[in-house]
Enzyme design. Sequence first.
Site, PDB file in Angstrom:
ATOM      1  N   LYS A  58       0.996  -1.253   0.186  1.00 18.62           N
ATOM      2  CA  LYS A  58      -0.166  -0.012  -0.006  1.00 18.62           C
ATOM      3  C   LYS A  58       0.837   1.229   0.193  1.00 18.62           C
ATOM      4  O   LYS A  58       0.604   2.093  -0.757  1.00 18.62           O
ATOM      5  CB  LYS A  58      -0.771   0.112   1.404  1.00 18.62           C
TER       6      LYS A  58
ATOM      7  N   GLN B  32      -5.078  -1.197   9.513  1.00 19.16           N
ATOM      8  CA  GLN B  32      -4.954  -2.632   8.984  1.00 19.16           C
ATOM      9  C   GLN B  32      -5.816  -3.783  10.058  1.00 19.16           C
ATOM     10  O   GLN B  32      -5.391  -3.534  11.212  1.00 19.16           O
ATOM     11  CB  GLN B  32      -3.430  -2.950   8.846  1.00 19.16           C
TER      12      GLN B  32
ATOM     13  N   ASP C 137     -11.562   3.091   3.768  1.00 21.35           N
ATOM     14  CA  ASP C 137     -12.018   1.924   3.667  1.00 21.35           C
ATOM     15  C   ASP C 137     -13.568   1.532   3.470  1.00 21.35           C
ATOM     16  O   ASP C 137     -13.970   0.500   3.151  1.00 21.35           O
ATOM     17  CB  ASP C 137     -11.438   1.044   5.052  1.00 21.35           C
TER      18      ASP C 137
END
Length: 297
Positions: free
Chosen positions: A54, A98, A121
Site C-alpha cells: 500500500k 489494517q 476503507d
Amino acid sequence: MTAEQIDGKAFALTLREKVGTIAAEFERKAGRKAGLAVVLVGDDPASQVYVRSKGKATLAANMASFEHRLPDDVSGGALLALVEQLNQDPAVDGILVQLPLPAQLDEQQVISAISPDKDVDGFHVINAGRLAVGQDGFVPCTPLGCMMLLTSRLGDLSGLEAVVIGRSNIVGKPMAQLLLDANATVTIAHSRTKDLPAVVRRADVVVAAVGRAEMVKADWLKPGATVIDVGINRVPSNEAGKTRLVGDVDFAGASDVAGAITPVPGGVGPMTIAVLLRNTLVAAHRNAGIDLAKDAV
Ligand code: GUN
C-alpha cells in the site's frame, strides 16, 4: 465454452495511473499532496506485506504515505489517540487501520473513531449508512473494485439476476447494495442458504466472497454467467511443501461454462489497492474543497 478472463491486474494498473495523474493535478491546485495514513498494529507477516505494498502504491500515485507501526500489545487508548491525531492532521486525507487487530483491541471501536470523511476503507457505520440510503460516502474498496470490473464487462446491469455468496460487512453486504443501486435483482446467499447451487444457477452475475477454496463448481453456473471471485485461499500445491492461491470458484471447471471470470491471483486482488488510492484521491478533493468530476475515476 471458454470464458473470457477479466484482467483485474491490467484494469487496476490503468486505474492507478489515472489516479496518479489526477493526484499530480491535485498537488498543483492544493499546494500539497493527497495523503494516506496506514496504521499497522503488531507484526503479522501477511499484514506487513499488504501495508508495504500500500505504501509503495501510494507513493507511485503521487500521494504522500504516512506509516504508523504500533507494538502488538499496544493499549486501546494509545491506538485511539493515534487515530485522533490523524483525524486532526491536515496532511492526512485517508486513514486505514489494517485489520485484523490483536485480540485485546475492539475493532468496531477503532473504526468508529476514524473521521467518516477520512474513512477510505468505507468501514465506518456512517459510510455504511450512506451507502444504504444512496448518499455519497466511501464504499469499501473490494466491492467497489468488483463493481468496476462488472460494469466494464457488462455495461448496464439493469434487470440482471445477481447472486452474492457471503454476507460480510466488508464485501458481501456492500456488494449487494452496489448491485441493487445498479438495478440488478440481488440475492445474498450464505452458509445457511438452502440449495445454494440452485440459487447460484439463476445468476447472470455471481460474486463469490466466502473464503472457501474452490467451493463454487462449474455445474452451479448458468452458461454465459459473469463470475467475480473475491476468494484468496492458500492450499497445498502438487509440489511437496509448497502452497498456491485459489479462489472461491473452481476456476478450471467454471471457465468451461461462464462467459467471463476473474482469475485468482490477478483478478479482484489488485483492484483493492487501486480503489483505496481512488478513495483517498476523492477524500483529498473533498477535504480541500476542490471539485472532482463524478466519473473522473
Ligand atoms: N485487511 C485485509 N484487507 C483489508 C482492507 O481492505 N482494509 C483494512 N483496513 N484491513 C484489511
